[in-house]
Design a protein around this motif. Structure first.
Motif, PDB file in Angstrom:
ATOM      1  N   ILE A  88       0.996  -1.331  -0.286  1.00  0.00           N
ATOM      2  CA  ILE A  88      -0.132  -0.289   0.156  1.00  0.00           C
ATOM      3  C   ILE A  88       0.895   1.404  -0.119  1.00  0.00           C
ATOM      4  N   LEU A  89       0.581   2.194  -1.048  1.00  0.00           N
ATOM      5  CA  LEU A  89       1.038   3.160  -0.968  1.00  0.00           C
ATOM      6  C   LEU A  89       0.506   4.781  -0.294  1.00  0.00           C
ATOM      7  N   ASP A  90      -1.138   4.575  -0.521  1.00  0.00           N
ATOM      8  CA  ASP A  90      -1.417   5.805  -0.338  1.00  0.00           C
ATOM      9  C   ASP A  90      -3.089   5.145   0.117  1.00  0.00           C
ATOM     10  N   SER A  91      -3.721   5.650   1.073  1.00  0.00           N
ATOM     11  CA  SER A  91      -5.237   5.357   1.934  1.00  0.00           C
ATOM     12  C   SER A  91      -5.683   6.092   2.618  1.00  0.00           C
ATOM     13  N   GLY A  92      -7.156   6.243   2.579  1.00  0.00           N
ATOM     14  CA  GLY A  92      -7.700   7.047   3.335  1.00  0.00           C
ATOM     15  C   GLY A  92      -8.533   8.371   3.087  1.00  0.00           C
ATOM     16  N   ARG A  93      -8.169   8.697   1.469  1.00  0.00           N
ATOM     17  CA  ARG A  93      -9.141   9.540   1.189  1.00  0.00           C
ATOM     18  C   ARG A  93     -10.626   9.077   1.300  1.00  0.00           C
ATOM     19  N   LYS A  94     -11.472  10.340   0.852  1.00  0.00           N
ATOM     20  CA  LYS A  94     -12.781  10.314   0.631  1.00  0.00           C
ATOM     21  C   LYS A  94     -12.822  10.132  -0.442  1.00  0.00           C
ATOM     22  N   THR A  95     -12.621   8.823  -0.989  1.00  0.00           N
ATOM     23  CA  THR A  95     -12.478   9.080  -2.839  1.00  0.00           C
ATOM     24  C   THR A  95     -12.563   7.190  -2.573  1.00  0.00           C
ATOM     25  N   SER A  96     -13.329   6.675  -3.955  1.00  0.00           N
ATOM     26  CA  SER A  96     -13.783   5.623  -4.810  1.00  0.00           C
ATOM     27  C   SER A  96     -12.679   5.753  -5.682  1.00  0.00           C
ATOM     28  N   ILE A  97     -12.006   4.874  -5.298  1.00  0.00           N
ATOM     29  CA  ILE A  97     -10.790   4.815  -7.239  1.00  0.00           C
ATOM     30  C   ILE A  97     -10.593   3.966  -8.521  1.00  0.00           C
ATOM     31  N   ARG A  98     -11.072   4.795  -9.453  1.00  0.00           N
ATOM     32  CA  ARG A  98     -11.630   3.422 -10.779  1.00  0.00           C
ATOM     33  C   ARG A  98     -11.129   3.963 -11.932  1.00  0.00           C
ATOM     34  N   GLY A  99      -9.770   4.853 -11.871  1.00  0.00           N
ATOM     35  CA  GLY A  99      -9.718   5.648 -12.432  1.00  0.00           C
ATOM     36  C   GLY A  99      -8.345   5.463 -12.655  1.00  0.00           C
ATOM     37  N   LEU A 100      -7.005   4.811 -12.794  1.00  0.00           N
ATOM     38  CA  LEU A 100      -5.977   4.600 -12.984  1.00  0.00           C
ATOM     39  C   LEU A 100      -5.186   4.490 -15.116  1.00  0.00           C
ATOM     40  N   SER A 101      -4.609   5.458 -14.315  1.00  0.00           N
ATOM     41  CA  SER A 101      -3.330   5.743 -15.878  1.00  0.00           C
ATOM     42  C   SER A 101      -2.135   5.642 -15.140  1.00  0.00           C
ATOM     43  N   VAL A 102      -0.690   4.978 -15.411  1.00  0.00           N
ATOM     44  CA  VAL A 102       0.611   4.429 -14.832  1.00  0.00           C
ATOM     45  C   VAL A 102       1.058   5.243 -17.032  1.00  0.00           C
ATOM     46  N   VAL A 103       1.534   6.454 -16.927  1.00  0.00           N
ATOM     47  CA  VAL A 103       2.724   6.382 -17.825  1.00  0.00           C
ATOM     48  C   VAL A 103       3.853   5.795 -18.132  1.00  0.00           C
ATOM     49  N   ASP A 104       4.910   5.578 -16.908  1.00  0.00           N
ATOM     50  CA  ASP A 104       5.971   5.059 -16.616  1.00  0.00           C
ATOM     51  C   ASP A 104       5.740   4.794 -15.201  1.00  0.00           C
ATOM     52  N   ASP A 105       7.364   4.518 -14.987  1.00  0.00           N
ATOM     53  CA  ASP A 105       7.630   3.755 -13.812  1.00  0.00           C
ATOM     54  C   ASP A 105       7.634   4.539 -13.127  1.00  0.00           C
ATOM     55  N   ASN A 106       7.607   6.165 -12.833  1.00  0.00           N
ATOM     56  CA  ASN A 106       7.274   7.319 -11.974  1.00  0.00           C
ATOM     57  C   ASN A 106       5.894   8.299 -11.949  1.00  0.00           C
ATOM     58  N   ILE A 107       5.449   8.120 -13.284  1.00  0.00           N
ATOM     59  CA  ILE A 107       4.268   8.853 -13.854  1.00  0.00           C
ATOM     60  C   ILE A 107       3.113   7.830 -13.055  1.00  0.00           C
ATOM     61  N   VAL A 108       2.101   8.580 -12.270  1.00  0.00           N
ATOM     62  CA  VAL A 108       1.047   7.958 -12.050  1.00  0.00           C
ATOM     63  C   VAL A 108      -0.365   8.721 -11.626  1.00  0.00           C
ATOM     64  N   TRP A 109      -1.111   8.639 -12.377  1.00  0.00           N
ATOM     65  CA  TRP A 109      -2.790   9.159 -12.385  1.00  0.00           C
ATOM     66  C   TRP A 109      -3.328   8.471 -12.148  1.00  0.00           C
ATOM     67  N   ALA A 110      -4.495   8.647 -10.918  1.00  0.00           N
ATOM     68  CA  ALA A 110      -5.838   8.071 -10.441  1.00  0.00           C
ATOM     69  C   ALA A 110      -6.929   9.476 -10.492  1.00  0.00           C
ATOM     70  N   SER A 111      -8.064   8.185 -10.520  1.00  0.00           N
ATOM     71  CA  SER A 111      -9.409   9.297 -10.371  1.00  0.00           C
ATOM     72  C   SER A 111     -10.470   8.675 -10.015  1.00  0.00           C
ATOM     73  N   GLY A 112     -11.568   9.799  -8.850  1.00  0.00           N
ATOM     74  CA  GLY A 112     -12.756   8.953  -7.946  1.00  0.00           C
ATOM     75  C   GLY A 112     -13.539   9.368  -8.010  1.00  0.00           C
ATOM     76  N   SER A 113     -14.390   9.362  -7.414  1.00  0.00           N
ATOM     77  CA  SER A 113     -15.602  10.254  -6.671  1.00  0.00           C
ATOM     78  C   SER A 113     -15.244  11.507  -5.823  1.00  0.00           C
ATOM     79  N   ASN A 114     -16.275  11.526  -5.666  1.00  0.00           N
ATOM     80  CA  ASN A 114     -15.888  13.340  -4.596  1.00  0.00           C
ATOM     81  C   ASN A 114     -15.068  13.930  -6.065  1.00  0.00           C
ATOM     82  N   GLY A 115     -14.650  14.272  -7.401  1.00  0.00           N
ATOM     83  CA  GLY A 115     -13.987  14.922  -8.262  1.00  0.00           C
ATOM     84  C   GLY A 115     -12.729  14.998  -7.905  1.00  0.00           C
TER      85      GLY A 115
END
Length: 334
Positions: free
Chosen positions: A28-55
């Protein structure tokens, strides 16, 4: 080869698969936010984007060591079910429901602007995919009996609705569970894994019914992954019975002409599947994470933690996962 020697070799292969799975873990790298993540895009080994609920959108530029969390201004109540990132500054996020929207950022998420909006009744976007260039595609639930499909050839700056769209003959749709039920091919064609009362593998406008769990709105295909446009794996099941392993995975080794069930299926409902190599795959869902080391024929449970989505770096080797409560993790091999 004698039968006894054959059994011995099979046993060695089985032990090797189990050992390999036991040496693989989820960190586990991060947790505890009030969001359900279903979007994930890993550009390379360094750049990671995620998207979820509550904007909510998250971004890391150091391989997941730290994440920058932000709420998209004006869209605090939106659920961004999919995200496509191109670099550390540029990304698209897809918001579900009416009106359906796609937003873009070019400054690392500091500001976003609208590139697509459709307020048609019943509009619900499910997934987005790009072919490695500026060509992209989005699929949505049926509108007037046809799956909604729109595409872009300029990195998402503008979108054009497809005039010819797949017919939903069997009252099926596409689950917005991980943003991974559509694949855009290099020639502009696409493949869709639909679910619901019946699941189909849609080759453009043509569809073939899949031998997956069926009969309810909650059953069927959730995610499709492809290797070299020949090997495909589709996972799903019934998300209201997430420990049921029956009819939750099918494989094709001939570009979708024929399908077969794995010998040992994933251990429950799975919302996302991803090729790591031709032979190694990962799949995740609310009841756990499985790994296959033989092209999807046999799956080993490596974690009972809940995740919605998993993805390998487009340019790299790292594999990340994300799920409820802002949970982001990485696959680690000891």
């Amino acid at each position: 080869m004698t039968f006894k020697k054959f059994l011995f070799l099979i046993s060695l292969a089985f032990i090797a698969c189990i050992t390999h799975a036991q040496n693989t873990m989820i960190t586990i790298l991060d947790s505890g936010r009030k969001t359900s993540i279903r979007g994930l895009s890993v550009v390379d080994d360094n750049i990671v984007w995620a998207s979820g609920s509550n904007g909510t959108v998250a971004r890391s530029v150091d391989g997941g060591k730290t994440f920058e969390w932000l709420t998209v201004s004006g869209y605090e109540k939106r659920d961004f079910r999919d995200i496509e990132a191109f670099d550390k500054n540029t990304a698209l996020i897809m918001g579900i429901a009416e009106p359906a929207i796609i937003l873009k950022t070019k400054d690392g998420g500091k500001s976003w602007y609208k590139v697509f909006e459709d307020s048609t009744k019943g509009m619900f976007l499910d997934a987005m995919d790009f072919d490695g260039t500026k060509n992209g595609i989005v699929v949505g639930d049926p509108v007037n009996g046809r799956l909604f499909v729109t595409g872009t050839n300029n990195g998402g700056d503008s979108w054009d609705r497809y005039y010819a769209m797949p017919v939903s003959y069997n009252n099926q749709g596409c689950f917005a569970s991980s943003g991974t039920n559509i694949i855009l091919l290099k020639d502009g064609d696409y493949r869709i894994a639909s679910g619901g009362y019946v699941s189909e593998f849609m080759n453009g406008l043509d569809g073939e019914i899949l031998p997956l769990k069926k009969g309810k709105e909650t059953t069927g295909a959730n995610s499709v992954a492809m290797w070299k446009e020949k090997n495909f794996v589709i996972v799903g099941g019934d998300f209201t019975n997430d420990k049921d392993s029956t009819e939750n995975c099918v494989l094709s080794f001939d570009a979708g002409i024929t399908w077969k069930a794995p010998t040992t299926p994933p251990h429950g409902y799975r919302s996302c599947v991803e090729y790591i190599t031709k032979d190694k795959l990962i799949t995740c869902g609310t009841s756990g994470v499985d790994i296959s080391n033989d092209g999807g024929m046999n799956w080993q449970l490596i974690s009972t933690q809940s995740f919605h989505v998993c993805q390998k770096a487009k340019k790299g080797n790292k594999v990340f996962l994300a799920g409820s409560n802002g949970k982001i993790a990485m696959l680690v091999t000891k």
